[in-house]
Design an enzyme around this catalytic site. Sequence first.
Site, PDB file in Angstrom:
ATOM      1  CG  ASP A  47      -0.174  -0.091   2.532  1.00 19.07           C
ATOM      2  OD1 ASP A  47       0.735  -0.941   2.630  1.00 19.07           O
ATOM      3  OD2 ASP A  47      -0.482   0.675   3.462  1.00 19.07           O
ATOM      4  CG  ASP A  48      -0.470   4.288   1.529  1.00 17.28           C
ATOM      5  OD1 ASP A  48      -1.446   4.171   0.770  1.00 17.28           O
ATOM      6  OD2 ASP A  48      -0.590   4.460   2.763  1.00 17.28           O
TER       7      ASP A  48
END
EC number: 3.2.1.35
Length: 805
Positions: free
Chosen positions: A315-316
């Site tokens: 994620d991210d």
Amino acid sequence: MTSSSPAGRIPAPGARGLSRRSALGLGLALGGTLALPLPAALADGGGPSGSISDVRPRPLSVRGSGHEVVLQGAVTVVVGSRTDPTARTALIDLLENAGARARAVVADSAADLVSGPRIHLGTPEDNPTLRAELEAAGVPGPEDLAADGYVLTTGRNRGPVLTLAGRDARGTYYAVQTLRQLLGGGARVPAVHVRDAPRMEIRGAIEGFYGIPWSHQARLDHFAFYGAHKLNTYIYTPKDDLLLRSKWRELYEGEELEKLAELVETASAHHVSFTYALSPGNDITYGSDEDFTATVTKFEQLRELGVSRFYIALDDIPGDLDEADSAQFSSLAEAQAHYLNRLQEDYVEAHDLEPLQTVPTEYWGSEPSDYKTVFGESTHPDLRIQWTGEGVFSPEVTEESVVAAVESYQAEHLFIWDNFPVNDGRRDRLFLGPLEGRAPTLHEHLAGFTSNPMIEPYASLIALANYADYCWDPISYDPESSWRAVLDELAGAEESVRHDLRVFVDLNVRWPYRDDSPIAPGLSADVEAFWSAYDAGERGGQELDQRLRTVVGLEESLAPMASQGFYQDTLPWIVAAGRWAKALLAQLEMLRALAEDRLGDASEAAARVGEHLAAAGKATVPDQREDGVLREDQIVPSVGDGVFEDFVSRAWEELRAVSPEDPSLPFRGLPATASTTLETYRDHTPESMADGDLSTMFWSDGAPRVDDEIRVELEQARPITFARVQMATSDTTAGDQIYEGALELSADGESWSQVATTDGSPVLEVTLPSAQEVRFARLRVTEENPDGQWVQVREFGLGETAPAT
């Protein structure tokens, strides 16, 4: 995963057993020294006892047995040679804490038993006495229950007998936790047959936020809480642990390695599965043998500590492939699937570990996409895949949405990374309301939930107890009942502390990602009642007055609460709430004086308001950003969800209407319209910069660039001598604001003169040596903000005269 901007040792079970501090029979030592008793009722005779209504999570099946059991005097605990040592130790400590003299015996058959009060503990596989006792009680065994299930039953067979039969070792341990609650600090077990098992496989927390990672002690205390509440999962992936993310290839050593070993050991002691989540996506080459080896080497270091569950967090991270991966793979999803599958097949399966877990780069939304299709089609079917719902923050998670997501990701084992109550995007706030909006049928489609908690670990216990109740049985989960139960648990047995904790929590229940989330409902109701009486010319507000006085005293009244960790976590907000309450009490005095035409008394009371507001606006919360450095007093705690601010603004209007020149009144700029070149975060629109209300603000949705500006425009040119820009959330503490900027004035919007520059403080004001004809004013960005900080502006005002000081 969430937005990074807008902010004593316990031995493992075995020969040494568990320390007395860790034994849950003595209560949960959270935050240091005080235990957490669960709500208890008084039974008729035999001293204090709990009741089945006190047990949380709610058991799936309960019926009467006809025989209660009193655990006093000598009590024999019958175990098998392989009965879970953690459950055994917890049970012995629980009995001794209740005043019984416990004696454990290992029995090979029912013929070995002695008469008198006894408890049979274990699984049918490890304790051969269980089947006979269950048959004597007419109760089916736990074999057909789901994992983590158990049977608890009272009866008589050559004396009082209590049978705690687990489906597995964890279920055996959970049976002891239910017994602890049934006893409620006493010695009497009500006459019940309990047959219980969770509806969701995965139940727990993922420490996956940005900001200050939890302390080592907080994590240890969380594991005790999870065990008592039947949460079975903890995923370790704090964003600001550099060895997880920016330095993911480096190994742990020294004290950090020792701490990890203790975390793994303690989690196991409370039957919590410690999951280690690595975040290599910012700079990994997915097809690289070197990076695969680096991952396996890191995992192997943790496996040697006892970790059997591993996770890759994607994620991210950037959505582009590097040159080497671009030459090998056609998409990010294909590259990631290659890497994950290799780990699953060549490492996880090779070492007979639990299936690999992951969160994909596109982790929200149920609609199909090219990324989701390739990721789902290409990844190993055993992978456990996390998803946040329709958005990064999901006010609701519906069955329809989950079914669609399962199809889009083609995931056989989808479970939810739930971004509640995480506050890394609003670090000035606490989110202490109940878990709501999760459908009661999701267990039919999902493996489970992990909550992403707040930066404040003990303040997160409210939501985590709600998740424990929901995940165990979504069908019977009642948010209000679950929420009130954990508040009482954290407060302790003293009713006055319970009351005052509810008063404090009332100021922090709104979750801004749900439109219908309540706004300080108790305070709001009392404020509304006051203004209704005031507008009618009546002397009302007694309830508001009492509530405010309670808030002023919270720092003292909550000090003895059971969870000292919760008290320390929330103390900056408790103190800030008291300062706001003092300001409102002074304004109540001012308003009552105005109503009685005592203008001198009103002005005197008004003069005291400012000092309390200034104190409430001080930064008292620490923070940590991307550099990993902890800094004290960085964030102004926000409480009351704007109700305090709205009251202050309305009260000032009442004073302004009667005494417009009163020196206590805040400066108000001339009527103007506001605009900006910056985009807007949610509903924090530019109009809020020029509405005369410091309780509202403009908030950008990103960092400003050079020559971005905020601007106000008067109806016509006026002779201006004073200008003020109030940024961030407080006049006293820097935050989201323009750090390098020039204040410029213009009569025509074409020719501009610079009159001041920012100095890093949140307030920029200037008194001109002589009046200047002005219709337009702007604060123009001259250098980019440090650390990519956004911009908040509460008021941008122009005046023909400078305000009184």
